[in-house]
Motif scaffolding. Structure first.
Motif, PDB file in Angstrom:
ATOM      1  N   ALA B 249       0.829  -1.213   0.000  1.00 40.72           N
ATOM      2  CA  ALA B 249       0.000   0.000   0.000  1.00 40.72           C
ATOM      3  C   ALA B 249       0.859   1.258   0.000  1.00 40.72           C
ATOM      4  N   LYS B 250       2.017   1.168   0.611  1.00 42.25           N
ATOM      5  CA  LYS B 250       2.884   2.349   0.653  1.00 42.25           C
ATOM      6  C   LYS B 250       3.361   2.744  -0.745  1.00 42.25           C
ATOM      7  N   VAL B 251       3.432   1.767  -1.620  1.00 42.01           N
ATOM      8  CA  VAL B 251       3.935   2.033  -2.972  1.00 42.01           C
ATOM      9  C   VAL B 251       2.984   2.942  -3.743  1.00 42.01           C
ATOM     10  N   PHE B 252       1.683   2.706  -3.552  1.00 41.38           N
ATOM     11  CA  PHE B 252       0.708   3.450  -4.358  1.00 41.38           C
ATOM     12  C   PHE B 252       0.278   4.728  -3.664  1.00 41.38           C
ATOM     13  N   THR B 253       1.264   5.513  -3.300  1.00 37.47           N
ATOM     14  CA  THR B 253       1.002   6.795  -2.643  1.00 37.47           C
ATOM     15  C   THR B 253       1.627   7.894  -3.493  1.00 37.47           C
ATOM     16  N   GLY B 254       1.035   9.066  -3.434  1.00 41.93           N
ATOM     17  CA  GLY B 254       1.602  10.203  -4.156  1.00 41.93           C
ATOM     18  C   GLY B 254       1.209  10.255  -5.620  1.00 41.93           C
ATOM     19  N   ILE B 255       0.139   9.585  -5.990  1.00 40.33           N
ATOM     20  CA  ILE B 255      -0.281   9.532  -7.401  1.00 40.33           C
ATOM     21  C   ILE B 255      -1.454  10.480  -7.607  1.00 40.33           C
ATOM     22  N   ASN B 278       6.502  13.141  -5.284  1.00 41.16           N
ATOM     23  CA  ASN B 278       7.300  12.477  -4.269  1.00 41.16           C
ATOM     24  C   ASN B 278       7.081  13.004  -2.855  1.00 41.16           C
ATOM     25  N   GLU B 279       6.661  14.251  -2.734  1.00 45.44           N
ATOM     26  CA  GLU B 279       6.456  14.751  -1.363  1.00 45.44           C
ATOM     27  C   GLU B 279       5.269  14.074  -0.688  1.00 45.44           C
ATOM     28  N   GLN B 280       4.380  13.433  -1.496  1.00 46.26           N
ATOM     29  CA  GLN B 280       3.247  12.721  -0.899  1.00 46.26           C
ATOM     30  C   GLN B 280       3.484  11.219  -0.889  1.00 46.26           C
ATOM     31  N   HIS B 281       4.642  10.830  -1.393  1.00 49.48           N
ATOM     32  CA  HIS B 281       4.927   9.402  -1.516  1.00 49.48           C
ATOM     33  C   HIS B 281       5.652   8.911  -0.275  1.00 49.48           C
ATOM     34  N   SER B 282       5.347   7.687   0.134  1.00 51.11           N
ATOM     35  CA  SER B 282       5.952   7.128   1.339  1.00 51.11           C
ATOM     36  C   SER B 282       7.464   7.000   1.174  1.00 51.11           C
ATOM     37  N   ASP B 298      12.037   6.837  -4.775  1.00 51.31           N
ATOM     38  CA  ASP B 298      10.980   7.708  -5.292  1.00 51.31           C
ATOM     39  C   ASP B 298       9.790   6.886  -5.804  1.00 51.31           C
ATOM     40  N   ALA B 299       8.692   7.578  -6.041  1.00 48.16           N
ATOM     41  CA  ALA B 299       7.424   6.920  -6.350  1.00 48.16           C
ATOM     42  C   ALA B 299       7.492   6.080  -7.623  1.00 48.16           C
ATOM     43  N   ASP B 300       7.937   6.676  -8.710  1.00 44.68           N
ATOM     44  CA  ASP B 300       7.931   5.926  -9.966  1.00 44.68           C
ATOM     45  C   ASP B 300       8.816   4.697  -9.895  1.00 44.68           C
ATOM     46  N   THR B 301       9.974   4.841  -9.279  1.00 41.95           N
ATOM     47  CA  THR B 301      10.854   3.680  -9.144  1.00 41.95           C
ATOM     48  C   THR B 301      10.200   2.620  -8.269  1.00 41.95           C
ATOM     49  N   SER B 302       9.591   3.063  -7.174  1.00 38.42           N
ATOM     50  CA  SER B 302       8.911   2.113  -6.289  1.00 38.42           C
ATOM     51  C   SER B 302       7.821   1.365  -7.038  1.00 38.42           C
ATOM     52  N   ILE B 303       7.038   2.093  -7.815  1.00 36.67           N
ATOM     53  CA  ILE B 303       5.946   1.454  -8.557  1.00 36.67           C
ATOM     54  C   ILE B 303       6.499   0.441  -9.550  1.00 36.67           C
ATOM     55  N   GLN B 304       7.557   0.835 -10.252  1.00 38.72           N
ATOM     56  CA  GLN B 304       8.141  -0.104 -11.218  1.00 38.72           C
ATOM     57  C   GLN B 304       8.665  -1.349 -10.528  1.00 38.72           C
ATOM     58  N   MET B 305       9.353  -1.146  -9.413  1.00 39.66           N
ATOM     59  CA  MET B 305       9.888  -2.303  -8.696  1.00 39.66           C
ATOM     60  C   MET B 305       8.756  -3.220  -8.214  1.00 39.66           C
TER      61      MET B 305
END
Lengths: 467, 575
Positions: B249-255, B278-282, B298-305
């Motif tokens: 759930a932490k991954v899908f933050t800041g979108i 990124n300021e809203q991303h975990s 960062d968010a995009d990298t987290s989502i991709q991973m």
């Protein structure tokens, strides 16, 4: 061609395919009470209704702590343009007869649920708290160290809906409502078994039994094939009785045998749809409408349909009936303050009208409505909503209910207590079996029938006697 | 039997919406489905390849692979076989959903909120890219979004963008599909992670878990560990638990929307792919399913991973493959069938009977997977000798679309067809594309129908979940009105849309046996039961064709025959 009820009864046995399985031990000779009329009505809230936003803490200490833990959601409520609030002085305080069981703690309902609040105060409604699936008694410690068995697939909507209805995850064939109905059918409670288990909200395993097959009605009576009742089709063949006869046979799949199982099932539904719909309509066509007004909402419409069927119970030859209604929209991961209160109002108004209708019909003592939902939700919030939980609070409503009481345990509106499985997801302290057993006994099942349908019942303490 | 009597040169007339789109994007409208399409010569099989199919085999294949056969389609498959049709379909330009709406707004027209209710009907009946749209429909029942969500019901552009995603990747790669779906405003709204924020200790707020849970349960790995053949691994091992959900759930933050600010509510950009803030991303460590995404990723990298990790899970191939088989062919595929399809998914390629390869060779290739689904021996087996548990109940949307295609409906603007505005009730079809009641679709892949022959045999029959005494009668009445071309437009008059063309059938009306032969191939691919045939012929013989009312009497016969056949078990089920 009108079918006599006897014909349907015979046909029903053949259609049910009951010969394939050993029966669950229902024995007509020992079956319990089929006197009078009894109806159970299950109202299922799909998505997982937030119990923490249904039975709120009211004493100041608990309320303030609740507000603190749920601060972001409380902000949404405070700013709520639609008007729904959770300020303490707007909540509807409950005064349960067993208030002493909770010490200095007090509870309240949301302002939208005035109707249910009144039913509670008048003694026609009870709350069964913190109910949910359990395989055995479990607490925070034995949950975390896995020394106690956890029910499977917690948090999965479809599996928890199935568990509530049929005591196990998706794929079950029989629900406890259907099995209750089977027991009464074995005792020959009804002249026509087709009208024993009735859904106004689609196919659900809750009403599936070994013998009983659920029947679906909509608000406006049973659908009829227009080509049979108002034929547009036959044109110059309209005068031919043989053509009419053949069409009728076709639509009811007369004499149709198929080896492919899917074709066979479609033929069966075609047959039932003509035979049973016709019988239902013939039986209920002259029934005068009820006077009690129902709200113009989804649940209002469903409960009105159920009330109308109950009103026709004599002509349908039914002494024991189980109904299923359901509305969705409770999976409030976001926007909870804007979506839940409106639904709670819908629930409260519809159930109040339903109770009033049972009084109008003189069957208030004979009809018991109960709620259920996939699960409760987390106490801590994700911003403007809550996530999947486990235990939740349910209502039981009816003239026969031991009303004005909160049964079971209400864990504190806190985190990290002994029944917190994380984020305030409540570990249930009343199991589904403990919830269902009193309903089954009231419905007329004897103890051995209760144990057959709820095998794990004796794992738990005696059920709370809410009815 | 000659199928080539489709009027040559007759272009199906699509709504302006679709025509504009085709013009605007410079695509050629592939008109007739006849064998005279340009480029067909290039598709003719090389020497020594697989021969043609019978008309019934062709029809059955098209029932499985498209929204239903037209007479022209049947001829095409007869002549060019399955490989030829598939290759033609793989090369067909895509139907577009968003571009035409954007065009409407550019020329100053308003886009109706109801577009989502209408556009897919037209695709199902008229889109030349039948295989692709059929895959879109299948994917829409797995990666579900629905306009019954209050945030989507009045956002047709958002839903059109989502349809474009499914269309674009229908023959592409599942990993790419997951990516675009994750960044889609439709899914973010539907599964509530739009503007989902990182945890906040002060207020006690934690990230919304909805997408994290459902992407695992429904879109990638399911609930229990699976073998490659789709059967649960021994021990009923759950694939994830609450801790995994919390971590993911932490991954899908800041979108949020493509705008300068996270909280901006700008209608102009609502339909564009989302971006991250990124300021809203975990910034915490994010751990799930054995993967730890380091803190401060960062968010995009987290989502991709995260998507890579889910995509890599061994459950993915069998989980998706089995459901695709259920959408096209049979509700209870044998484990071997599932395994073969899962292997095509893993391999990323599939060899057609004509020897040519489909797919890019990358794990997760949907074109390869789909070909494996359609061409597997179990799918192509002779239905007359197939086991009694092979096949499925046909969903009502497909039963209706098939009728429309078989009888050459050429104008399918559903916005002018009142009965198509909301077909989700039991009084009509009990379902409607992109309008399911929840993310669990209209029915569950694992549904076992109580008190039925399939239920007694303990096999799944998902489509039975929406079948009941009420819904069946609704379907019969719904079809009856369309078959007789007696359906109202928005003003209540008899409309001009969805008009069937029964020319050939009317010509055969005085010869019931021949009429039924034709209808059998067109609607039930040769499987019309004797008792159905006998009954229909008996009824037709009771409808005299008088000299005065010749045309009307013929119509009556045809309407009667078509209604009886489309409400027969062999049409309502598929095998």
């Amino acid at each position: 061609m009108k079918l006599s009820r006897r014909h349907i009864l015979r046909g029903g046995a053949a259609m049910a395919g009951a010969g394939f399985l050993p029966r669950l031990g229902f024995d007509a000779a020992r079956a319990a009470d089929t006197n009078g009329y009894r109806a159970l009505v299950c109202v299922f809230f799909k998505g997982g209704m937030d119990g923490h936003d249904l039975l709120l803490p009211y004493d100041e200490t608990s309320y303030n702590r609740y507000r603190e833990i749920r601060a972001p959601l409380m902000s949404s409520y405070d700013r709520n343009e639609a008007g729904a609030r959770r300020t303490r002085n707007e909540l509807l305080e409950l005064s349960p007869a067993n208030a002493g069981d909770f010490g200095s703690r007090r509870f309240a309902l949301p302002p939208e649920m005035a109707g249910l609040h009144e039913l509670f105060t008048d003694g026609h409604a009870a709350i069964v708290a913190n109910t949910g699936p359990l395989l055995e008694t479990i607490n925070r410690t034995s949950f975390r160290d896995r020394s106690a068995l956890r029910p499977p697939r917690l948090g999965s909507h479809n599996d928890q809906q199935s568990t509530w209805m049929a005591l196990a995850p998706e794929g079950q064939r029989f629900g406890w409502g259907g099995l209750f109905a089977d027991a009464q059918i074995a005792a020959n409670a009804n002249e026509v078994r087709a009208f024993t288990a009735i859904s106004v909200a689609g196919n659900e395993v809750f009403l599936s039994g070994q013998d009983v097959q659920q029947y679906q009605v909509t608000g406006r009576g049973a659908n009829t094939v227009q080509e049979l009742t108002r034929p547009q089709l036959l044109g110059s063949g309209r005068n031919s009785e043989r053509a009419q006869q053949l069409l009728d046979e076709h639509f009811r799949a007369s004499g149709t045998t198929r080896s492919n199982l899917f074709e066979r099932d479609m033929a069966t539904v075609a047959r039932r749809s003509i035979e049973i719909n016709t019988l239902f309509n013939d039986s209920t066509v002259n029934a005068p409408p009820l006077l009690t007004p129902f709200p113009d909402s989804r649940l209002g419409g469903q409960l009105q349909s159920i009330a109308q069927v109950i009103d026709s119970r004599t002509i349908l030859g039914a002494k024991r009936q189980i109904f299923f209604a359901s509305i969705g929209g409770f999976d409030t991961h976001s926007n909870q303050a804007n979506s839940l209160p409106g639904r709670q109002r819908e629930i409260s108004e519809a159930i109040s009208a339903f109770y009033a209708a049972t009084e109008e019909m003189g069957v208030a003592q004979d009809v018991t409505l109960f709620t259920a939902s996939d699960f409760g939700r987390t106490l801590t919030v994700n911003g403007d909503g809550t996530d999947h939980g486990w235990g939740g609070h349910q209502f039981v409503v009816g003239g026969g209910v031991n009303g004005g009481r909160i049964f079971g345990d209400v864990p504190p509106a806190e985190v990290d207590h002994d029944w917190d499985s994380g984020r305030g997801r409540l570990i249930p302290t009343t199991s589904i079996e403990q919830f269902a057993a009193p309903l089954g006994r009231w419905f007329g099942l004897n103890e051995s029938e209760i144990l057959s349908t709820l095998p794990l019942l004796n794992q738990f303490d005696p059920a709370p006697v809410f009815i | 039997m000659v199928w080539g009597s489709l009027e040559r040169g007759q272009q199906p007339r699509r709504s302006n919406r679709v025509s504009l789109a085709l013009l605007a994007t410079g695509l050629l409208a592939a008109g007739c489905n006849s064998a005279e399409d340009s480029g067909v010569a290039a598709l003719l099989a090389p020497e020594g390849s697989v021969g043609a199919q019978s008309s019934n085999e062709a029809s059955r294949f098209l029932v499985q692979a498209s929204f239903g056969p037209t007479p022209g389609d049947i001829e095409f498959v007869e002549n060019l076989s399955y490989s030829g049709w598939i290759e033609s379909q793989l090369g067909m330009p895509m139907t577009e959903y968003l571009a035409p709406l954007i065009l409407e707004t550019f020329v100053g027209n308003e886009v109706s909120d109801d577009v989502n209710r209408y556009d897919f009907w037209e695709s199902s009946v008229l889109a030349p890219d039948q295989l692709r749209q059929r895959m879109v429909y299948a994917l829409s029942q797995i990666l579900v979004v629905s306009d019954r969500d209050q945030g989507l019901g009045d956002r047709p552009l958002v839903l059109a963008q989502y349809k474009d995603i499914l269309t674009e990747h229908a023959f592409g790669n599942y990993r790419d599909l997951l990516d675009d779906v994750t960044y889609s405003p439709a899914m973010a709204q539907y599964l509530t992670y739009l503007r989902n924020r990182k945890a906040d200790m002060a207020s006690g707020r934690v990230p919304d878990e909805n997408y994290a849970r459902e992407i695992m349960q429904l879109f990638t790995i399911g609930l229990v560990m699976l073998e490659m053949d789709g059967t649960p691994s021994p021990g009923d091992i759950e694939t994830y638990d609450n801790e995994d959900v919390k971590g993911l759930a932490k991954v899908f933050t800041g979108i949020s929307y493509q705008s300068d600010e996270f909280f901006n509510n700008d209608e102009e950009v609502e339909h564009l792919p989302l971006i991250t803030f990124n300021e809203q991303h975990s910034q915490e460590e994010k751990t799930f399913l054995g993967l730890t995404i380091p803190a401060n990723t960062d968010a995009d990298t987290s989502i991709q991973m995260a998507l890579d990790h889910l995509f890599a899970h061994p459950n993915l191939a069998p989980f998706i493959s089995r459901q695709l088989i259920q959408r096209f062919i049979t509700s209870n595929p044998s484990p071997d069938y599932v395994r073969r399809v899962a292997q095509a998914f893993e391999r990323g390629s599939y060899q057609l009977p004509n020897g040519r390869d489909v797919g890019e060779g990358r794990r997760g290739d949907l074109a390869a997977t789909l070909c494996a689904v359609l061409l597997d021996p179990e799918a192509r087996q002779d239905p007359l000798t197939a086991p009694s548990d092979f096949g499925k109940v046909r969903e009502p949307v497909l039963r209706f679309a098939h009728w429309a295609r078989a009888f050459r409906v050429t104008s399918a603007d559903a916005s002018k067809e009142r009965m198509l505005r909301d077909t989700t009730g039991t009084g009509n079809l009990s379902q409607q594309p992109f309008r399911s009641p929840s993310v669990f679709n209209f029915y569950r892949p694992g549904y076992i129908a109580p008190s039925t022959a399939t239920g007694d045999a303990n096999i799944t029959a998902p489509e039975l979940q929406i079948v009941s005494e009420a819904s069946h009668v609704g379907y019969v009445n719904f079809m009856s009105d369309f078959i007789r071309d007696d359906t109202p437009d928005q003003n209540g008059a008899t409309g001009d849309e969805f008009r069937p063309n029964y020319t050939e059938e009317l010509a055969l009306a005085d010869r019931p046996a021949e009429l039924l032969d034709r209808l059998d191939t067109l609607l039930t691919y040769g499987l019309m039961a004797d008792e159905t045939r006998d009954r229909i012929i008996a009824v037709l013989n009771e409808i005299p064709i008088g000299e005065d009312n010749d045309e009307e009497d013929r119509e009556t016969r045809v309407h009667t025959a078509v209604l009886m056949l489309t409400t027969s078990p062999e049409y309502m089920a598929q095998r």
